[in-house]
Motif scaffolding. Sequence first.
Motif: not given
Length: 364
Positions: A192-203, A83-97
């Motif tokens: 700069a790991l993806l899972t090192s970024k803080p997370v908010i789960y929005a239900c 699903g074009l996943g690698n491209k999407f994952l690269s976008h996540i690397r650029e955010v703070d949370a």
Amino acid sequence: MKLGIVGLPNVGKSTLFNAITNAGAQSANYAFCTIEPNVGVVSVPDARLDKLTEMYNPAKTTPAVIEFVDIAGLVKGASKGEGLGNKFLSHIREVDAIIHVVRCFENDDIIHVDGSIDPARDIETINLELIFSDVEMVERRLDRSTKAMKGDKSLAKEVEFLKRLKDELMNEVPARNVECDDDEKEVLDSIALLTSKPVIYACNMSEDDFANGIDTNAGYQKVSEIAANEGAQVLPICAELEAEIAPLSKEEKEMFLAELGVEQGGLDLLIQRSYALLGLISYLTAGTPEVRAWTITNGTKAPQAAGKIHSDFERGFIRAEVISFDDLIACGSMAAAKEKGLVRSEGKEYVMKDGDIVLFRFNV
């Protein structure tokens, strides 16, 4: 501050993004509707600015801003390119949370990519893809550091940490939960790991559940348990409700929410949680030209805070004239506050506090 909105397809990401940014991101009932990330800049609601604007009647009022990035829906196998996943994952690397939107509502008209509603499964799907991607990053760094260690024995500690980090990730522990000392934290931050970024789960739940009691929503309860175990934040939200109130004026929104028995809209709560998650605070500047909020990291000293306005302010910092927002409002004016001795002169070691109203003195 840049927040990335992620989740599986059709969980309400783009609906939520549209509602809180009014940016008109495409939203439709099929996977990969969003391919390139949509970006929206939103003003941070701050009632203190309203009070200061009444007091100073400035030419303009400038709130702090927050940037939301609507990242396309991830699917199982994204870390391998599904699903074009690698491209999407690269976008996540650029955010703070990360704002991880989880579907907690039933609706037969909106298809689920996995055919049924299961928040725990959905969270696991996304988290595993982030972890798989991180494992590849750590393996590459470990390979480089191991080779370099042959000529530089000081890298031994880094190599040991990278091995432990990889093991933790393979055991489905996100990088942000891996224990590390200061040196190891420096290594972790450099990858700069993806899972090192803080997370908010929005239900994302139905309007009825959101208004009538979130405790009755089984999905929300499950996500809350997962968030507690991970040390993440959780936020109940109704994307459809946010979409309904998005075009309304501030007064109309407050009336609408009051009728539902809801104190705050989702955007206000999301920003408050995001600030807390990233350890951010705001200080204020006030005068007839402009009333403005400035976002800084909690613990920032006065010269560095001044540098947010202009580098010259930090370079030539002399002192900061500071009063708390509450003290200024209680006095009714800056002149009255000065008469009572409530305006303090602070030096280079002063640590800024949320709601400080400041005038920086500098010379360059």
